[in-house]
Design a protein around this motif. Structure first.
Motif, short mmCIF file in Angstrom:
data_model
loop_
_atom_site.label_atom_id
_atom_site.label_comp_id
_atom_site.label_asym_id
_atom_site.label_seq_id
_atom_site.Cartn_x
_atom_site.Cartn_y
_atom_site.Cartn_z
N PRO A 1 0.81 -1.22 0.00
CA PRO A 1 0.00 0.00 0.00
C PRO A 1 0.84 1.27 0.00
N THR A 2 1.92 1.26 0.80
CA THR A 2 2.72 2.49 0.88
C THR A 2 3.44 2.80 -0.42
N ASP A 3 3.65 1.78 -1.27
CA ASP A 3 4.29 2.04 -2.56
C ASP A 3 3.40 2.86 -3.49
N LEU A 4 2.11 2.95 -3.15
CA LEU A 4 1.16 3.66 -4.01
C LEU A 4 1.25 5.17 -3.84
N ALA A 5 1.76 5.62 -2.69
CA ALA A 5 1.94 7.06 -2.48
C ALA A 5 3.08 7.53 -3.36
N ALA A 6 3.08 8.81 -3.69
CA ALA A 6 4.12 9.33 -4.57
C ALA A 6 5.48 9.16 -3.92
#
Lengths: 467, 467
Positions: B138-143
């Motif tokens: 999930p955190t990889d989805l943030a810029a």
């Protein structure tokens, strides 16, 4: 400290790799310990009778692995074991075993502008990416049209027709590097240094910073309960080259621009020969009543450029958005895409196009709308329970954040700073204003706060506010 | 023509989808044929007693599918079966079955600047992409960091240390949208309208176009057998803000800048407080002697910005490159990355970093170097066999193209035009010159011409030249 080893000129491995291997071995074997200072590259090079650059290359490789670190005047030291990955690696030249030093942070509570990352359909997305990756043909490796992959431009045009009432041909649609990429194109094609540009006050800080960096003359125009006060803009800069607006949910107040103001803005642009950039960043998320039509759908005079982003509807790391331009500007913008970016990566565009074509996009937006509605309500309830009459919550009709005002608390910038110390990330309203005071308040993103977590997170916020 | 059908108000399907379904059925059933003109949206809306916008949405959906096309004053017509995909689709709102109208073309013979697409390790690449896609958190989805993914910045810094003799920290490395993206950053941070900029003459047309679009004052500086004539540049514009150079293989002549000229250029920049942009676009491909060190590796005064691209070493659709900036500029460039692009997609960056870390990058470059050497020789031989004394082939020491001069043939721009008609894409040397004549010739990319195909393709070129 000194390192004692020798190199083997008969080995086929390049010298710098031999050095790296031996230093790495000295570390992993415990011969040298965390914090120990290594000999300088010059010293080690002299000791080993190799060129200075050979040792530099070895150190650079080890630094890339996190095994050692350069610390200015303290020299080159062996890293601590936390964070560093020191593992013997296969000895292929140019081979690195590098990981980002720190794990990417989870979104901080109240961070604005971020979609719910926990519920994104990662599995589905990854399956589509896998399919796309497995079907790459040689010709797909050549650069695609800088203006965007045809299938994605078609899909966006059709989506905007259905969802936002925008009639446009795919030739008017440019696939951009998110909203910032769209804004770069607009700056490049339409703006010259010193051009007056209307900017909503308060407004989106990235728009403001990017336009300031472009050297235009920013004209802050007040926002009231009907949106941008067009008449004030006309008084301040009647011949502004561009007006940047967020008519659906004004950023950050959440106000929707009234129909009267919309028509007034369009009439001004048509009369003055000015352009309007509609930033429709989160129009998909509206929880009360029907979705508002876009300003662009009323644009009979073809003065509106319309920007949308997949950062809010899909995810920010995708770096994709779109810009719809009037037909007369399509050629200039296609050219600018080529000269500014040469376009966006083909694989991602292909995956998004498929995601839209197969109906997943519409379903995902529907699911998120329902989820955000629930999370928004849960946050509002938690704020009410924790603060009672000490808070006023402004729930705009849509969007991804609330505005909470704490009339008797410290300055909002102080609150935001304290919250940051406590690991939260609300934004201060006053930091988004330029010339027109809108009072104080905290913008609280709710998209990443699960309903059941809201009370506990608000309790943490209360400790900061009441400090 | 008229369409005769009715809508069912009791159906749950939205009206525009009902209309689209019925029109599509009329087409697939043969009731209306390719080229037939459909009723205007206004007419059909009146007939069906629905809003005009409803029919517009239906037509927009069908146009996106390729079933119908809007032809200006000819109205809306049914597409021919070639190219158009007319298939009943599942009726989910916002669901499109859109394919690009034409198959992407294979690279045209002699096209320059394109790596060999036929031999790219697609399977390996796709496996790495699959792994990356399957491990998205999930955190990889943030810029990510707009300046680039840390693992890729590390890998590039280490690679440049080893391969190009460049000592830099990952903080000096920016991951860009290819070379064009790097150039945009440089324009944005360093250049203002009217600034004098040295440009090689002849030079890379994209650099020239992008700088012209930025409104700087281009100063063409002649290139001779030692590269850029620095002394001429100093006479023409002693205080130029920037010099853009291709020292390894001058684009397009292939000349390597001599050490004397390199030192002269660096000394000028240091004295004048000017900047140098080194475009090191295809330095990896050198076939004679050892690779030339980069200009940046000699840059004691920290005046050189170094740009490299994965478009040549991997593939153009990736849209990734890198820019190394002097330490004093690192903060300004990181800020510009944020305001101009907000960075590049995370997935692609991750895949490239892994490709480098695992040693595939170095292996791929070695393989391509050997292949290009063979293809280059095969093309030169075929030219010699076909033209004999009527051609002079200039085989620069490296790069991805040859220069062939045909002294007794027509103007090189005429030859290039004729070749284009015949489905080939050589580039005219004279089209790349600004002020200093370099004679006539065709730049012939050899990377995508298999050795065994060279004679036949050269025979096609001969027909064009001898026409």
């Amino acid at each position: 400290m000194t390192l004692s080893f020798t190199l083997d000129p008969a080995e086929t491995e390049p010298l710098f790799l031999q050095i790296a291997t031996r230093v790495r071995h000295a570390i992993t074997s415990g011969q040298v310990v965390a914090g120990a200072r290594l000999p300088s590259a010059r010293t080690l090079a002299a000791q080993l009778a190799v060129a200075r650059g050979t040792v530099d290359a070895a150190y650079s490789l080890l630094a890339g692995e996190g095994a050692i670190a350069t610390r200015g005047s303290a020299g080159t030291v062996v890293s601590g074991t936390e964070g560093a990955r020191i593992e013997p690696v296969e000895h292929t030249p140019f081979m690195f075993d590098v990981e980002p030093a720190q794990d990417p942070a989870t979104p901080l509570p109240f961070q604005i502008g971020l979609p719910a990352l926990d519920v994104f359909p990662r599995k589905l997305w990854s399956n589509l990416t896998v399919q796309a990756a497995r079907s790459i043909r040689p010709t797909d490796l050549a650069a695609a049209d800088p203006a965007g992959l045809p299938s994605l431009r078609h899909a966006v045009a059709a989506y905007l027709g259905v969802a936002r009432g925008i009639r446009c041909s795919p030739a008017q649609v440019l696939i951009t590097g998110g909203y910032v990429g769209a804004l770069s194109l607009v700056r490049n094609v339409l703006l010259r240094q010193g051009d007056p540009v209307w900017m909503e006050d308060p407004g989106y800080f990235l728009t403001r910073q990017a336009l300031e960096a472009a050297g235009v003359r920013l004209v802050p125009v007040r926002v009231d309960q009907d949106g941008l006060r067009v008449a004030s803009g006309i008084v301040a800069a009647p011949k502004a080259r561009l007006a940047v607006v967020t008519p659906t949910h004004q950023c950050p107040t959440g106000v929707a621009m009234s129909l009267h103001r919309r028509l007034e803005l369009l009439a001004w642009a048509t009369d003055a020969g000015s352009w309007i950039l509609e930033d429709d960043y989160d129009s998909e998320f509206r929880y009360v009543g029907r979705p508002l039509p876009s300003l662009k759908s009323l644009d009979r005079g073809q003065r509106v450029l319309y920007a949308g982003t997949f950062s809010k509807t899909l995810f920010p790391a995708l770096r994709l958005g779109y810009l719809v331009v009037p037909p007369e500007l399509a050629t200039a913008f296609a050219r600018a895409s080529r000269l500014l970016t040469m376009g966006q990566p083909a694989l991602e565009q292909h995956v998004v196009a498929t995601f839209m074509q197969k109906g997943h996009f519409a379903r995902h937006i529907r699911r998120m709308r329902m989820l955000y509605k629930e999370r928004r309500l849960a946050l509002a309830k938690a704020l009410d329970a924790a603060f009672g009459s000490r808070v006023t919550v402004e729930m705009a009709a849509g969007g991804m954040h609330l505005l909470a005002r704490f009339p008797n608390a410290a300055d909002d910038t102080v609150l935001a700073k304290r919250a940051k110390h406590a690991g939260m990330m609300p934004s201060a309203l006053s930091a988004m204003t330029m010339a027109h005071d809108q009072g104080q308040g905290l913008l609280l993103g709710f998209t990443n706060i699960a309903a059941e977590d809201a009370p506990a997170i608000v309790a943490r916020l209360a400790r900061v506010v009441d400090q």
